[in-house]
Structure formats: C-alpha cells, structure tokens
Design a protein around this motif. Structure first.
Motif, mmCIF file in Angstrom:
data_model
loop_
_atom_site.group_PDB
_atom_site.id
_atom_site.type_symbol
_atom_site.label_atom_id
_atom_site.label_comp_id
_atom_site.label_asym_id
_atom_site.label_seq_id
_atom_site.Cartn_x
_atom_site.Cartn_y
_atom_site.Cartn_z
ATOM 1 N N PHE A 269 0.859 -1.179 0.000
ATOM 2 C CA PHE A 269 0.000 0.000 0.000
ATOM 3 C C PHE A 269 0.899 1.234 0.000
ATOM 4 O O PHE A 269 1.906 1.283 0.701
ATOM 5 N N GLN A 270 0.512 2.221 -0.799
ATOM 6 C CA GLN A 270 1.344 3.406 -0.957
ATOM 7 C C GLN A 270 0.896 4.528 -0.022
ATOM 8 O O GLN A 270 -0.223 4.526 0.507
ATOM 9 N N LYS A 271 1.776 5.463 0.189
ATOM 10 C CA LYS A 271 1.487 6.607 1.063
ATOM 11 C C LYS A 271 0.207 7.305 0.618
ATOM 12 O O LYS A 271 -0.011 7.536 -0.573
ATOM 13 N N ASP A 272 -0.646 7.628 1.591
ATOM 14 C CA ASP A 272 -1.925 8.326 1.390
ATOM 15 C C ASP A 272 -2.971 7.482 0.670
ATOM 16 O O ASP A 272 -4.003 8.005 0.242
ATOM 17 N N GLN A 273 -2.741 6.179 0.534
ATOM 18 C CA GLN A 273 -3.744 5.304 -0.072
ATOM 19 C C GLN A 273 -4.834 4.998 0.960
ATOM 20 O O GLN A 273 -4.543 4.737 2.127
ATOM 21 N N LEU A 274 -6.101 5.026 0.522
ATOM 22 C CA LEU A 274 -7.223 4.779 1.420
ATOM 23 C C LEU A 274 -7.382 3.273 1.639
ATOM 24 O O LEU A 274 -7.475 2.497 0.691
ATOM 25 N N VAL A 275 -7.424 2.875 2.910
ATOM 26 C CA VAL A 275 -7.525 1.461 3.264
ATOM 27 C C VAL A 275 -8.520 1.280 4.406
ATOM 28 O O VAL A 275 -8.998 2.245 5.007
ATOM 29 N N LEU A 276 -8.817 0.010 4.688
ATOM 30 C CA LEU A 276 -9.498 -0.363 5.915
ATOM 31 C C LEU A 276 -8.446 -1.028 6.796
ATOM 32 O O LEU A 276 -7.756 -1.947 6.357
ATOM 33 N N ALA A 277 -8.309 -0.563 8.029
ATOM 34 C CA ALA A 277 -7.273 -1.079 8.923
ATOM 35 C C ALA A 277 -7.893 -1.476 10.258
ATOM 36 O O ALA A 277 -8.802 -0.799 10.753
ATOM 37 N N LEU A 278 -7.403 -2.586 10.817
ATOM 38 C CA LEU A 278 -7.874 -3.002 12.133
ATOM 39 C C LEU A 278 -7.475 -1.957 13.170
ATOM 40 O O LEU A 278 -6.295 -1.605 13.276
ATOM 41 N N TYR A 279 -8.450 -1.481 13.930
ATOM 42 C CA TYR A 279 -8.126 -0.543 15.004
ATOM 43 C C TYR A 279 -7.408 -1.325 16.096
ATOM 44 O O TYR A 279 -7.782 -2.453 16.406
ATOM 45 N N PRO A 280 -6.340 -0.761 16.672
ATOM 46 C CA PRO A 280 -5.552 -1.483 17.681
ATOM 47 C C PRO A 280 -6.406 -2.055 18.802
ATOM 48 O O PRO A 280 -7.296 -1.384 19.336
ATOM 49 N N GLN A 281 -6.147 -3.327 19.122
ATOM 50 C CA GLN A 281 -6.809 -4.039 20.211
ATOM 51 C C GLN A 281 -8.316 -4.194 20.015
ATOM 52 O O GLN A 281 -9.076 -4.321 20.972
ATOM 53 N N THR A 282 -8.761 -4.194 18.748
ATOM 54 C CA THR A 282 -10.173 -4.447 18.452
ATOM 55 C C THR A 282 -10.258 -5.390 17.262
ATOM 56 O O THR A 282 -9.247 -5.736 16.645
ATOM 57 N N THR A 283 -11.496 -5.803 16.920
ATOM 58 C CA THR A 283 -11.715 -6.620 15.735
ATOM 59 C C THR A 283 -12.539 -5.838 14.712
ATOM 60 O O THR A 283 -13.224 -6.427 13.881
ATOM 61 N N CYS A 284 -12.475 -4.526 14.771
ATOM 62 C CA CYS A 284 -13.199 -3.658 13.847
ATOM 63 C C CYS A 284 -12.224 -2.914 12.935
ATOM 64 O O CYS A 284 -11.141 -2.515 13.366
ATOM 65 N N PHE A 285 -12.624 -2.741 11.678
ATOM 66 C CA PHE A 285 -11.824 -1.995 10.723
ATOM 67 C C PHE A 285 -12.307 -0.543 10.657
ATOM 68 O O PHE A 285 -13.492 -0.271 10.842
ATOM 69 N N TYR A 286 -11.368 0.357 10.426
ATOM 70 C CA TYR A 286 -11.718 1.765 10.239
ATOM 71 C C TYR A 286 -11.077 2.260 8.951
ATOM 72 O O TYR A 286 -10.061 1.736 8.499
#
Length: 335
Positions: A269-286
């Motif tokens: 993934f490149q800089k400033d690319q929009l992604v869904l990422a796991l929020y730390p210590q959770t099972t939800c993506f943001y």
C-alpha cells in the motif's frame, strides 16, 4: 452377491464362493457405517499423523540446509582470500580472473542448491499450517465435547488479541523466483474477481450493528453458496457469537502473504492510499490513510483513521499485511 435388509444396524449378505471347483455358500455380516463423530475423530488422528510426518521431513530439510551451507563455506573463504591477494599484489592477472570466475560459478550453484532446499522447507511449513487450520475447523465443526459436557468458555478478549497478533506475525512472506510477480492476496494486491474464500479464511465483513449502523468487522468464513452467491461468516469476536449471511460485495478477503518491500514494493500500500485497517486491540476496521509504508521486511506500516492523526497507535505489532485491506471506495464500502 445378494444382500437382504435383515438385522439392522448390520446387513446380512449371502455370497457364493467358488473354491477348488466346488460351490459353497457362506454368510458374512457387514458392519454398518461408523458414526459421523467417529469419522471426524479418525480424520483428526490422520491429520495429526501427517503433521508429525511433515515435521520430520522439515527437520531433515533444515539439516540439509545447514550441511549445504557448511559445504559451501570453504568456497566463500577462497573467494575472500583471492580478493585479498589481488589487493596485496595490486593487479588482476589472467590467473586470478580465471580462478575467480570458477569460484563464483561454484558459489552461485551452491546458493541455488541451498535456495531449493529452503523453498522445499517453506512448502512443508505451508502444508503444516494448512493441515493445522483444517484440523481446527474440523474440531470446531465436530464440537469436541459430548452433550453431557458444557461447551467451552468464551475466549477472553486479551487472549483473542494475542492470537490475532500471532496469526499476523506468522503470515508467510511471499518469496518468488526471479521474474515472478506477487500473486493476488499478497500485500496490497486484491483477490481475483472470481475468487471464493475457503472455510476458515479470515475476511473483512460489512455487517449491520445493533444500532443499525454498518461497520466492517473481522470474520471467519463458514461456507459459501454458489447458488445464492452469499457467504456465511462468523464474527471473530466470540463475545458476539454472531453468524452473518452476506453477499460477496460485503466481503473482502484478507491477504495471505506479506509483500517484501525490498523485492516487491509494487505490492505494498502506498502513502496516502485509502484502506481499511484493524483498530488497535479491536476486531473492527476503520477507514484510514497509509502514512508510512514499510521500508524493510520487519517494518510495520502506520495509518491514520480517515486521514486524521492517531497519536501513538499505528497498526500494532504484527498487523502489517493481515490487518490492512484496500478500502472498497472512498465511502468506505459498498452496499
């Protein structure tokens, strides 16, 4: 051969057997099919046996690797000594040129031999991991407790987070041969359009929350219906214990390999690319923007939610590759 249906659960069969020119009749009783639970238990035992066999093969390959490395070490020492002599004499004579050509040819062949052994070892590791995953799924389906025993307790959140981090840390690194391109589901490369995730695969799933809002969660595939074109997935967080039936467009398969920043930067993934990422210590993506792609194999990317700052967060240890997927669109996902 004739079979009668007398005497369940076994079946009585009359067979005529020709022996020494005479015909004689005999009766045999065929056992009924074993219970499903027994079949599953036998499958688990078979998997354990195969895993033990593969571990033995892996150990032998690792020993071969060390032997190959020790054998080639003498040639590498000769290369170093030859260069030192050339520097001392301050000249490159035809003798040294011919000698070095032979030494480097041998070193290249030795390196290729060691590389082939290591690739075989990586294949064994991949097979072992696959069998362990199949065994886990089979055990989950079988429910390895009887009706008289209580079901297992819900996994504590801290234990779940640790297991997820371990899973991400052990995600294999894609190591292709010269000229090979990273495959789909390696790093930032999405799955093929006709790809169907297998039972046990981890995915990002878009579900409706209790309050009616939609969110992306970490889930595990249970099954896929080709007729309905829908997945059944389980929420990975056992506190919810929810099963969801979702269309394919609500499912994003997670990466199955890490990409090597040094050899396959195009798969990151490149800089400033929009992604869904796991929020730390959770099972939800943001929704997040990649802030810093990894520069080396053990480095981790950092992301900030929605393009805003997230002081001290990033992705957390080991979540590079598995906890980040390409956002479906700028709105954070399809309907």
């Amino acid at each position: 051969m004739r079979c009668s249906s007398q005497g369940p659960p076994e079946t009585t069969c009359r067979m005529r057997i020709r022996s020494s020119g005479d015909m004689r009749s005999t009766s045999v009783r065929l056992a009924s099919a074993p219970p499903t639970g027994l079949v599953r238990s036998m499958a688990l035992v078979s998997a354990d046996s195969r895993i033990a066999e593969l571990l033995g093969e892996l150990h032998r390959l690792l020993r071969q690797t060390q032997e190959e490395r020790s054998r080639s070490e003498h040639n590498l020492v000769n290369i170093q000594k030859t260069h030192e002599r050339m520097q001392t004499e301050n000249k490159i004579s035809p003798y040294y040129r011919t000698k070095l050509r032979g030494l480097y040819t041998t070193a290249k062949a030795d390196a290729e031999a060691e590389c082939n052994i290591l690739r075989k070892a990586l294949d064994k590791i991949a097979e072992i991991k696959s069998l362990l995953e199949e065994r886990r799924i089979a055990a989950k389906i079988a429910g390895l407790y009887s009706d008289s025993e209580p079901p297992r307790k819900t996994m504590r959140r801290g234990v779940l987070m640790t297991l997820l981090q371990q899973s991400a840390m052990t995600l294999p690194l894609w190591i292709g041969k010269p000229g090979d391109k990273p495959p789909p589901l390696c790093g930032a490369i999405p799955a093929a359009s006709d790809y169907v995730a297998k039972p046990g695969d981890k995915v990002a799933a878009r579900v409706k929350a209790v309050d009616g809002d939609e969110q992306w969660i970490l889930a595990e595939v249970v099954s896929y219906s080709h007729a309905a074109n829908k997945y059944e997935v389980d929420d990975i967080d056992e506190e919810g214990k929810e099963r969801h039936t979702l269309s394919r467009r609500r499912i994003i398969p997670l990466p199955q390999w890490k990409a090597n920043p040094e050899t396959d930067p195009e798969a990151l993934f490149q800089k400033d690319q929009l992604v869904l990422a796991l929020y730390p210590q959770t099972t939800c993506f943001y929704r997040a923007l990649i802030h810093t792609p990894p520069q080396r194999v053990r480095a981790l990317p950092s992301a900030r939610p929605g393009g805003g700052p997230l002081p001290g967060a990033g992705l957390g240890p080991g979540e590079w590759g598995r906890g980040v997927v390409l956002s479906p669109d700028k709105g954070g996902g399809g309907a």
